[in-house]
Write a protein that holds these residues in place. Sequence first.
Motif, PDB file in Angstrom:
ATOM      1  N   THR A 147       8.466   1.243   0.480  1.00 28.54           N
ATOM      2  CA  THR A 147       9.515   1.225   1.507  1.00 28.54           C
ATOM      3  C   THR A 147      10.772   1.829   0.924  1.00 28.54           C
ATOM      4  O   THR A 147      11.354   1.244   0.002  1.00 28.54           O
ATOM      5  CB  THR A 147       9.797  -0.212   1.987  1.00 28.54           C
ATOM      6  OG1 THR A 147       8.573  -0.800   2.450  1.00 28.54           O
ATOM      7  CG2 THR A 147      10.810  -0.215   3.121  1.00 28.54           C
ATOM      8  N   PRO A 148      11.213   3.000   1.395  1.00 29.31           N
ATOM      9  CA  PRO A 148      10.525   3.848   2.371  1.00 29.31           C
ATOM     10  C   PRO A 148       9.286   4.495   1.759  1.00 29.31           C
ATOM     11  O   PRO A 148       9.077   4.446   0.547  1.00 29.31           O
ATOM     12  CB  PRO A 148      11.597   4.885   2.720  1.00 29.31           C
ATOM     13  CG  PRO A 148      12.418   4.997   1.477  1.00 29.31           C
ATOM     14  CD  PRO A 148      12.468   3.603   0.902  1.00 29.31           C
ATOM     15  N   LEU A 149       8.483   5.129   2.605  1.00 27.88           N
ATOM     16  CA  LEU A 149       7.293   5.816   2.125  1.00 27.88           C
ATOM     17  C   LEU A 149       7.670   6.920   1.155  1.00 27.88           C
ATOM     18  O   LEU A 149       8.724   7.551   1.295  1.00 27.88           O
ATOM     19  CB  LEU A 149       6.527   6.436   3.300  1.00 27.88           C
ATOM     20  CG  LEU A 149       5.972   5.484   4.360  1.00 27.88           C
ATOM     21  CD1 LEU A 149       5.368   6.280   5.508  1.00 27.88           C
ATOM     22  CD2 LEU A 149       4.943   4.538   3.765  1.00 27.88           C
ATOM     23  N   GLN A 150       6.829   7.135   0.158  1.00 29.38           N
ATOM     24  CA  GLN A 150       7.093   8.197  -0.807  1.00 29.38           C
ATOM     25  C   GLN A 150       6.455   9.502  -0.341  1.00 29.38           C
ATOM     26  O   GLN A 150       5.253   9.552  -0.067  1.00 29.38           O
ATOM     27  CB  GLN A 150       6.561   7.851  -2.194  1.00 29.38           C
ATOM     28  CG  GLN A 150       6.757   8.981  -3.193  1.00 29.38           C
ATOM     29  CD  GLN A 150       7.045   8.487  -4.595  1.00 29.38           C
ATOM     30  OE1 GLN A 150       7.405   7.331  -4.809  1.00 29.38           O
ATOM     31  NE2 GLN A 150       6.883   9.357  -5.570  1.00 29.38           N
ATOM     32  N   THR A 151       7.264  10.531  -0.272  1.00 30.53           N
ATOM     33  CA  THR A 151       6.805  11.864   0.101  1.00 30.53           C
ATOM     34  C   THR A 151       7.063  12.815  -1.053  1.00 30.53           C
ATOM     35  O   THR A 151       8.169  12.857  -1.593  1.00 30.53           O
ATOM     36  CB  THR A 151       7.517  12.371   1.367  1.00 30.53           C
ATOM     37  OG1 THR A 151       7.188  11.518   2.465  1.00 30.53           O
ATOM     38  CG2 THR A 151       7.091  13.796   1.700  1.00 30.53           C
ATOM     39  N   SER A 152       6.034  13.565  -1.449  1.00 29.25           N
ATOM     40  CA  SER A 152       6.135  14.512  -2.554  1.00 29.25           C
ATOM     41  C   SER A 152       5.890  15.915  -2.026  1.00 29.25           C
ATOM     42  O   SER A 152       5.063  16.123  -1.138  1.00 29.25           O
ATOM     43  CB  SER A 152       5.102  14.175  -3.635  1.00 29.25           C
ATOM     44  OG  SER A 152       5.221  12.834  -4.047  1.00 29.25           O
ATOM     45  N   ALA A 153       6.590  16.877  -2.582  1.00 30.11           N
ATOM     46  CA  ALA A 153       6.397  18.273  -2.195  1.00 30.11           C
ATOM     47  C   ALA A 153       5.421  18.940  -3.145  1.00 30.11           C
ATOM     48  O   ALA A 153       5.580  18.869  -4.371  1.00 30.11           O
ATOM     49  CB  ALA A 153       7.730  19.011  -2.214  1.00 30.11           C
ATOM     50  N   CYS A 154       4.413  19.562  -2.576  1.00 28.23           N
ATOM     51  CA  CYS A 154       3.499  20.416  -3.336  1.00 28.23           C
ATOM     52  C   CYS A 154       3.639  21.805  -2.735  1.00 28.23           C
ATOM     53  O   CYS A 154       2.929  22.166  -1.782  1.00 28.23           O
ATOM     54  CB  CYS A 154       2.066  19.902  -3.231  1.00 28.23           C
ATOM     55  SG  CYS A 154       0.881  20.837  -4.224  1.00 28.23           S
ATOM     56  N   ILE A 201       0.603   6.734   2.669  1.00 28.21           N
ATOM     57  CA  ILE A 201       0.744   5.658   3.656  1.00 28.21           C
ATOM     58  C   ILE A 201      -0.127   4.453   3.301  1.00 28.21           C
ATOM     59  O   ILE A 201      -0.147   3.462   4.032  1.00 28.21           O
ATOM     60  CB  ILE A 201       0.436   6.153   5.078  1.00 28.21           C
ATOM     61  CG1 ILE A 201      -1.023   6.555   5.211  1.00 28.21           C
ATOM     62  CG2 ILE A 201       1.363   7.292   5.480  1.00 28.21           C
ATOM     63  CD1 ILE A 201      -1.461   6.742   6.673  1.00 28.21           C
ATOM     64  N   GLY A 202      -0.843   4.496   2.192  1.00 27.73           N
ATOM     65  CA  GLY A 202      -1.657   3.371   1.755  1.00 27.73           C
ATOM     66  C   GLY A 202      -2.205   3.676   0.372  1.00 27.73           C
ATOM     67  O   GLY A 202      -2.215   4.819  -0.070  1.00 27.73           O
ATOM     68  N   PRO A 203      -2.594   2.603  -0.353  1.00 25.95           N
ATOM     69  CA  PRO A 203      -2.787   1.235   0.115  1.00 25.95           C
ATOM     70  C   PRO A 203      -1.519   0.401   0.014  1.00 25.95           C
ATOM     71  O   PRO A 203      -0.617   0.729  -0.756  1.00 25.95           O
ATOM     72  CB  PRO A 203      -3.831   0.701  -0.883  1.00 25.95           C
ATOM     73  CG  PRO A 203      -3.458   1.395  -2.168  1.00 25.95           C
ATOM     74  CD  PRO A 203      -3.034   2.780  -1.754  1.00 25.95           C
ATOM     75  N   PRO A 204      -1.468  -0.729   0.745  1.00 33.57           N
ATOM     76  CA  PRO A 204      -0.387  -1.689   0.498  1.00 33.57           C
ATOM     77  C   PRO A 204      -0.630  -2.391  -0.836  1.00 33.57           C
ATOM     78  O   PRO A 204      -1.780  -2.530  -1.275  1.00 33.57           O
ATOM     79  CB  PRO A 204      -0.500  -2.654   1.679  1.00 33.57           C
ATOM     80  CG  PRO A 204      -1.929  -2.573   2.097  1.00 33.57           C
ATOM     81  CD  PRO A 204      -2.373  -1.167   1.825  1.00 33.57           C
ATOM     82  N   HIS A 205       0.416  -2.848  -1.459  1.00 34.81           N
ATOM     83  CA  HIS A 205       0.292  -3.436  -2.799  1.00 34.81           C
ATOM     84  C   HIS A 205      -0.628  -4.657  -2.808  1.00 34.81           C
ATOM     85  O   HIS A 205      -1.330  -4.904  -3.793  1.00 34.81           O
ATOM     86  CB  HIS A 205       1.669  -3.835  -3.334  1.00 34.81           C
ATOM     87  CG  HIS A 205       1.618  -4.405  -4.718  1.00 34.81           C
ATOM     88  ND1 HIS A 205       1.339  -3.636  -5.835  1.00 34.81           N
ATOM     89  CD2 HIS A 205       1.773  -5.694  -5.164  1.00 34.81           C
ATOM     90  CE1 HIS A 205       1.325  -4.409  -6.907  1.00 34.81           C
ATOM     91  NE2 HIS A 205       1.583  -5.652  -6.526  1.00 34.81           N
ATOM     92  N   ARG A 206      -0.667  -5.393  -1.722  1.00 36.19           N
ATOM     93  CA  ARG A 206      -1.481  -6.617  -1.700  1.00 36.19           C
ATOM     94  C   ARG A 206      -2.967  -6.308  -1.898  1.00 36.19           C
ATOM     95  O   ARG A 206      -3.708  -7.162  -2.381  1.00 36.19           O
ATOM     96  CB  ARG A 206      -1.270  -7.377  -0.392  1.00 36.19           C
ATOM     97  CG  ARG A 206      -1.718  -6.648   0.872  1.00 36.19           C
ATOM     98  CD  ARG A 206      -1.373  -7.474   2.107  1.00 36.19           C
ATOM     99  NE  ARG A 206      -1.843  -6.874   3.349  1.00 36.19           N
ATOM    100  CZ  ARG A 206      -1.177  -5.962   4.037  1.00 36.19           C
ATOM    101  NH1 ARG A 206       0.006  -5.534   3.593  1.00 36.19           N
ATOM    102  NH2 ARG A 206      -1.677  -5.467   5.163  1.00 36.19           N
TER     103      ARG A 206
END
Length: 392
Positions: free
Chosen positions: A143-150, A158-163
């Motif tokens: 949170t927020p989602l991580q976005t990487s540039a390639c 968008i996944g997985p959640p840590h749990r």
Amino acid sequence: MSIELRFLPAQAGDAIWIRWTDDDGTRRQILVDMGQGATGKRIRQEVAELHETERHFDLLVITHVDADHIGGAITGIAETVPLDGWTFDDTWFNGWPHMLGFAAPRNPPLEAQGPVQGEVLAKWLGDSPWNEEFHRKAVERTTPLQTSACGDVLITVIGPPHRRLERFKTTWAEKVNEAVDKARLPQSDRRDATNAVPQGGRRRPVAPVIADDRQLDQLADRNRAEDTAPANGCSICLVLEWNNQRVLLTGDAWPTDVCEGLDVYAAERHLQSPLDFALVKLPHHGSQNNVSDELLDRIRCSEWVISTSGSIYYHPDAPAIARLLRSRRRPRPRVHFNVPSEFNQWWSSPPLGQPEDWTKRFNYSTTTGTAADGLTCTVFADGSVTTSGETS
């Protein structure tokens, strides 16, 4: 700019070779999973046939440790001598340190992650780029989602959640041992979809009878239990985005987790649901436990890919395909199978005794790749998709 996604013949698993050329002429390529052991050897051979200057990959993603996703990385990379020029800027893979919430250590002693993990995977990754984009911590929904540039492509996790990673700790060693053992099996020792003996705790399915919309709905409503396999729940799920086009790659993720990830993605970008995608790879090879109405209702897409030979678990499941076909909210679906199998060809050429051609009755089409080369989907800047397979 167009992107080519090749869904290799990976037996029951996934192996996706993604290639494109940026607007400035830079050539890019990514591997997402490497299938079972034989698939990894095949990928290695194909890379070896490239000129040494063409063997570099921007990224390798191992979505989770099931043998049909990670086995090829063991046979094709980890347990072989290095192949000149075959390098990766980064490898995204959640190992034992990430189950514990730590960053991956550099140059760990072999015993640091358990015997199998230490000898096979940490030895390969310990002194190499490993989750560098995440500071060597877990690749997970943040949170927020991580976005990487390639290059010109944005990759959002968008996944997985840590749990899910925390839950997997208790069965981690068992799954890693299983994956390594299966990767080392000779090809002749593996059973395939032609074997009538029950496999994976399931009995060989028979073709459903579907004469009308009512029977399609009845089929879609069967077997609604959701996947609970901890390894699948740890799947790395990615959204690839460029020029307002999107591709969704889901590994074997649980459908509720994919729904959550898509909801966060939409909220952060102020987008309305259902989200538009040029192409979606359905989770877990079209399993009825991973393809839910709730997931499908969050997506507007006409191009759906299923990667499996149907071996071991006889995927895709008929209820999952029925759920995809019965929705009236989505565009006319085209269902793409990477290789032909008894179980996916029901949907291309219905078995004898069916009252009519399902493709006409339910307004969809299919494309099937070849057992030798798999299926290649090319997504263009306008969102159109072409495929290398045979259409029906």
